[in-house]
Every structure is written in C-alpha cells, then in structure tokens.
Design a protein around this motif. Structure first.
Motif, short mmCIF file in Angstrom:
data_model
loop_
_atom_site.label_atom_id
_atom_site.label_comp_id
_atom_site.label_asym_id
_atom_site.label_seq_id
_atom_site.Cartn_x
_atom_site.Cartn_y
_atom_site.Cartn_z
N SER A 188 0.84 -1.20 0.00
CA SER A 188 0.00 0.00 0.00
C SER A 188 0.88 1.26 0.00
CB SER A 188 -0.91 0.02 1.23
OG SER A 188 -1.50 1.30 1.39
N ILE A 189 0.62 2.13 -0.96
CA ILE A 189 1.38 3.38 -1.03
C ILE A 189 1.17 4.20 0.24
CG2 ILE A 189 1.65 5.56 -2.26
CD1 ILE A 189 0.88 4.04 -4.84
N LEU A 190 -0.07 4.41 0.60
CA LEU A 190 -0.38 5.22 1.77
C LEU A 190 0.20 4.62 3.05
CD1 LEU A 190 -1.79 7.60 3.16
CD2 LEU A 190 -3.89 6.21 3.20
N ASP A 191 -0.01 3.33 3.26
CA ASP A 191 0.47 2.69 4.49
C ASP A 191 1.99 2.73 4.60
OD1 ASP A 191 -2.12 2.20 5.26
OD2 ASP A 191 -2.09 0.07 4.72
N SER A 192 2.69 2.54 3.49
CA SER A 192 4.15 2.54 3.57
C SER A 192 4.68 3.95 3.85
CB SER A 192 4.77 1.95 2.30
OG SER A 192 4.40 2.68 1.17
N PRO B 298 3.38 7.61 11.89
CA PRO B 298 2.08 7.12 12.36
C PRO B 298 1.87 5.64 12.00
CG PRO B 298 1.82 9.15 11.11
CD PRO B 298 3.24 8.71 10.94
N THR B 299 1.12 4.96 12.82
CA THR B 299 0.79 3.57 12.52
C THR B 299 -0.25 3.53 11.40
OG1 THR B 299 -1.02 3.50 14.12
CG2 THR B 299 1.18 2.89 14.92
N GLU B 300 -0.40 2.37 10.80
CA GLU B 300 -1.35 2.21 9.70
C GLU B 300 -2.78 2.53 10.13
OE1 GLU B 300 -1.02 -1.64 7.85
OE2 GLU B 300 1.16 -1.47 7.80
N THR B 301 -3.10 2.26 11.40
CA THR B 301 -4.48 2.46 11.86
C THR B 301 -4.76 3.91 12.24
OG1 THR B 301 -3.82 1.84 14.10
CG2 THR B 301 -4.71 0.09 12.67
N TYR B 302 -3.73 4.72 12.41
CA TYR B 302 -3.92 6.14 12.74
C TYR B 302 -4.21 6.89 11.45
CZ TYR B 302 -3.14 10.67 14.95
OH TYR B 302 -3.31 11.94 15.45
N ASP B 303 -5.44 7.37 11.31
CA ASP B 303 -5.85 7.93 10.03
C ASP B 303 -6.17 9.43 10.06
OD1 ASP B 303 -8.23 7.84 11.42
OD2 ASP B 303 -9.28 6.57 9.98
N THR C 188 -5.91 12.26 4.76
CA THR C 188 -6.29 13.19 3.69
C THR C 188 -5.10 14.05 3.29
OG1 THR C 188 -8.57 13.23 4.46
CG2 THR C 188 -7.88 15.03 3.03
N ASP C 189 -4.37 14.56 4.26
CA ASP C 189 -3.19 15.38 3.98
C ASP C 189 -2.13 14.57 3.25
OD1 ASP C 189 -4.62 16.17 6.43
OD2 ASP C 189 -3.25 17.86 6.45
N LEU C 190 -1.86 13.37 3.75
CA LEU C 190 -0.85 12.52 3.13
C LEU C 190 -1.23 12.13 1.71
CD1 LEU C 190 0.12 10.26 6.15
CD2 LEU C 190 1.38 12.21 5.21
N LEU D 18 -1.43 8.11 -11.79
CA LEU D 18 -2.13 7.39 -10.74
C LEU D 18 -2.44 8.37 -9.63
CD1 LEU D 18 -3.07 4.62 -9.49
CD2 LEU D 18 -0.86 4.60 -8.32
N SER D 19 -3.67 8.35 -9.18
CA SER D 19 -4.10 9.18 -8.06
C SER D 19 -4.69 8.24 -7.01
CB SER D 19 -5.14 10.19 -8.53
OG SER D 19 -5.56 11.01 -7.47
N ILE D 20 -4.11 8.25 -5.82
CA ILE D 20 -4.62 7.36 -4.78
C ILE D 20 -5.75 8.04 -4.03
CG2 ILE D 20 -2.33 6.33 -4.59
CD1 ILE D 20 -2.22 7.53 -1.73
N GLU D 21 -6.65 7.24 -3.48
CA GLU D 21 -7.76 7.76 -2.69
C GLU D 21 -7.79 7.19 -1.29
OE1 GLU D 21 -11.40 7.16 -4.83
OE2 GLU D 21 -10.62 8.12 -6.64
N ASP D 22 -7.10 6.07 -1.10
CA ASP D 22 -7.09 5.40 0.20
C ASP D 22 -5.90 4.45 0.24
OD1 ASP D 22 -7.86 3.15 -1.33
OD2 ASP D 22 -9.97 3.52 -0.93
N ASP D 23 -5.93 3.51 1.17
CA ASP D 23 -4.80 2.58 1.32
C ASP D 23 -4.86 1.38 0.39
OD1 ASP D 23 -6.86 1.19 2.50
OD2 ASP D 23 -5.81 0.81 4.38
#
Length: 112
Positions: free
Chosen positions: A3-7, A14-19, A23-25, A47-52
């Motif tokens: 996952s781009i966002l999670d990595s 921040p941990t993966e669960t801290y969300d 939006t900023d990231l 590519l445009s990500i929207e979530d994890d």
C-alpha cells in the motif's frame, strides 16, 4: 508493504491504523506521483490514490525504479508534511529528491 499510503505513513511515523492525517498525506502523495508522471515514470495516465488500497505496483513495476520511486515519494511528502528543522538535513533531502528525479528521468527517457 504494498500500500502506497500505508508505507509512507510507516516511514513518517504514524501507525497504519492512525488515520487523522490520511487526507493530507494522500494529497501530498498524489502531488509526488504527478511529478513522476510528468517525467515519464509510471503509467502514462498517471495514478491518483484515494485510500490505502492503491499499491506501488499499480504505479511502477520495474524493481529498480520501484526503489527510487518509493524513496522519492517519501522524501517529497516528508518535505511538505513534516520538514526537518535542521537546515543541513533539509538540504540533504532536497538534494536527494533532485538526484532521484534525474535518475528516474534518465532511466525512462534515455534508455539505450
């Protein structure tokens, strides 16, 4: 980690669960991915990500480029989301970003 966002979150702290900052990231990640698309890295349509759920492999599959892309996106996000306060570290990050842009541009646009 695919996952781009999670990595990127993991590298920033921040941990993966801290969300709270997702939006900023996502905003900053998409900006970095757009920069790469402009120099010819990744899919032509970008590519445009929207979530994890978006993965690195959706953006680039070449293993050498993948390493550079991950580092580039991390540094670009770090510089705008949580920039270092030490000017030497800041300059080092900025220099690394420029070097990675050059290497990636050369890899995709100036192949033998």
């Amino acid at each position: 980690m695919d996952s781009i966002l999670d990595s990127i979150k993991k590298l920033l702290g921040p941990t993966e669960t801290y969300d709270n900052f997702d939006t900023d990231l996502i905003f900053h990640i998409n900006s970095a991915l757009a920069n790469l698309t402009q120099i010819g890295v990744g899919p032509a349509e970008g590519l445009s990500i929207e979530d994890d759920s978006s993965t690195w492999e959706e953006f680039v599959t070449d293993p050498i480029q993948l390493g550079h892309v991950r580092t580039y996106v991390y540094l670009k996000v770090k510089l705008v989301f949580d920039p270092p306060t030490n000017s030497a570290v800041l300059q080092s990050y900025e220099n690394q970003v420029l070097k990675l842009e050059w290497l990636l541009d050369a890899a995709v646009n100036y192949k033998n």
